[in-house]
Write a protein that holds these residues in place. Sequence first.
Motif: not given
Length: 301
Positions: A48-59
Amino acid sequence: MDFWQKARSFAEDAAKKSQELTKEAAKRSQELTKEAAKRSQELTIGSSKLADIVSEASKRSKEIVTEASKKADLIKVEALKRADQIKAQIPSTSAAISQLVVDSSSVKASGGGDSVEDLEKFGITDDLREFVKEITINTFRDFPLEDDSEMSDIPTVSNVRQDLTKWQETHAKLVLSAVKEISKLRYELCPRVMRERKFWRIYFILVNSHVTPYEKRYKEEEENKKVVEKVNEDTTVTSAAESVSKTEASEENQKAKSTSTSTKTTDQDLDVFLLGDLGDSDEGPDDGNDDGLDDDDFDKL
């Protein structure tokens, strides 16, 4: 009997061991299940944290791309403006090429930027160019001339020794820029093989017959210029002296006229003072209505 007793005892021990092993296996199974559940939960949280990080990086990446695109557009607009300004300030490409061709032709004709008149004036002629092509390093190296070390402290300016005459100095500068063979020889010889002064002494000895007429003509022209300048200077001084003399004479004449006028006026004033006004004297014309006695009247009396 003993056999059956031993068999029963063995069966009981086996059953007891089996129960212990079953309990141990169940216990280990529970522990493994708990550990697996815990690791699974941790992995789920990490995912979940990794998904958040990936989402933030993408943004953030999208924001950077958008900002970069805006800056690229601004730079493009500014570049187009600057290009238009530069285009307006410089001539057209065809005109620039034509000018470049003209400049190249001029440089080629003048032998490296110096005018043909200057080159010929200082002895840089086609005959000289042909002659120096035959000169080699060995010509200078084997030339029977001792190196004059006592002149080594004389400074060098523009690759030319300052102990040369004015004409020789100018000739040396022009020949270095216009005749590549001499420039190459000087580069290879000075100062590794010989001193600068010796190089130019040998050079002018070698080309003496080619440059002497031009140096002589130059000296004659310089002498004529000096004579003309001297004559002009003397003429200017004479004219100035004559102008000063005329000015002084004019001032003296003016002063003499002023003195004469003043003296005449003073004399007239003195005459008037001593003799009186001539208009009131007895010598004036008689008035026709005068009632005075004339000579006949005196005779009658």
